[in-house]
Design a protein around this motif. Sequence first.
Motif, mmCIF file in Angstrom:
data_model
loop_
_atom_site.group_PDB
_atom_site.id
_atom_site.type_symbol
_atom_site.label_atom_id
_atom_site.label_comp_id
_atom_site.label_asym_id
_atom_site.label_seq_id
_atom_site.Cartn_x
_atom_site.Cartn_y
_atom_site.Cartn_z
ATOM 1 N N TYR A 1 0.831 -1.213 0.000
ATOM 2 C CA TYR A 1 0.000 0.000 0.000
ATOM 3 C C TYR A 1 0.864 1.261 0.000
ATOM 4 N N ASN B 1 -0.369 4.059 -3.718
ATOM 5 C CA ASN B 1 -1.473 4.911 -3.294
ATOM 6 C C ASN B 1 -1.299 6.269 -3.966
ATOM 7 N N PHE C 1 -6.361 1.223 -5.661
ATOM 8 C CA PHE C 1 -5.717 2.387 -6.289
ATOM 9 C C PHE C 1 -5.336 2.069 -7.733
#
Length: 520
Positions: A99, A103, A156
């Motif tokens: 992550y 992002n 994302f």
Amino acid sequence: FALSLFLITIKPLRRSTVIAGGLIAGLSALSRPNIALIPVFVIIALLIVRRTIGPKKALIYSALFTISVMVAISPATIHNLIVSGNFIPITTHGGVNFYIGNNEFATGAFHAPPGFPASPLEVVGNVSEEIAERETGKELTPQEVSDFYFKKGLDFIKTRPINALKLTLKKLMLAINHYELSLNINLYFYRFNSILRYLPLMTYGIILPLGLVGLILGVREDRMSIMLIAYFLAGFLTLIPFIINAKYRLIFTPPLLVSAGLTLYKLSDFIRNKRYLTTCIVVSILVGLFILSNITILGLKPGINFDKCHFMVARYLFDNGNYKMAKNEAKKALRFNPDHDMAWFIYGLCKIKENKLTDAETAFRNAIASNPKNYKARYNLGVLLMQRKRYDEAEEQLIQAVTIEPAYIQAKLTLADLYLKMVNVDKAEEILLGLESKQLKRPEIRYRLGTIRFSRGDINGAIEYLNMADDYPDAHRLLSRCYLALGEIKNAIIEFEKERSRYPDNPLLGELAKEIEEAQ
């Protein structure tokens, strides 16, 4: 990883070296989990060279290598299964790292997403778990936390494919660029302060062009050299989905070093045999790769962020009790960047250790002026003002700290303590009861709630909380006073003895002893 590569390329290839190479690759994966995918690349390489070693051997070696990697990893997997009850091959940090690398605020290198602490160690610690549980509204296992962040990263990529593609290209450029990106230590800062900088060592910007050319030349020379490419791609391609970092690039440096040596050897061979056209082609490719690898991107160049480096040294020295040197390093950081809020923060903490509270207050206020969202500076300023009995100013700073960082439990506890000093019991209780159910189980919170109940005359309510305070300092003394209020002298003496045995230096024990004596 380098030893595994050495074993898997020994000629002739034997079962023993394949097994040893797999075991060592598996051990390497325990420190760099993305290496766990190495069997995929080795299997592909063995299938490509199956005509050289034979189709049957290619399949056998593929199976042996894969099993060996799994055997090396298995102790960690079994340990994780016993401890957590979940099947976790190596680690559960993969999700949050994925992550961080995928992002809308990602840069390709380490950059904490909004709401996360700036330190890489804090990001993969309890903070990421707390954020995941807060967003989902339920308690999560470590594996569920990892899955949560993997899903966020994939969301994302799905919802912003163009941005994700640009980010991937940026990672590729960072992965081949000469600049040595670091997590929390600027390598150039330490090189600048080391005598090793005078040694004629080859840098990544030189090794990469030589190594890439050598990988191609090696395959033309010997089909088994494709194993070098397999190991290089295993480290390179599995790094791109996450974040680029100098120490992570070390994984695929060994095959580059081997092939870089081959490039230099082949160049000398071409020149010796007067193959000038071939030499010119190879040199041209090397020059092109060298330019591509050594261009400055994203403003990255040696010498930047030295203020952060001095701050990191200052924080390390402070954490290890060397406050004088920590103060000096913080001052150096401020010379590079007078607006470095965390350097002001460390400087203020050092001044507190010197008992120069006015200087400490000034430092904390400078930190807040540089960064109004520095909740740690606001918290420590609040504590300092509270000690100096400037309660209204302390209240303002502590409220700001809690507002900026709602998960900062210590700030909430201190604010509750402040309200108790201000005899505002209702506000103190409101703050404490507003904490999450998991936090309410902490002994220091139960102790405070017991104190509030006692101040209101709710003796039984106070006893209930204090009995759950798990030997928290002063809890047994207050329990003793509760039992005195109920006339239960025997229980009061028992709790008094517990407090005295655990915390004999409690200054309030003398007064309590007199009360018990009078009651008897």
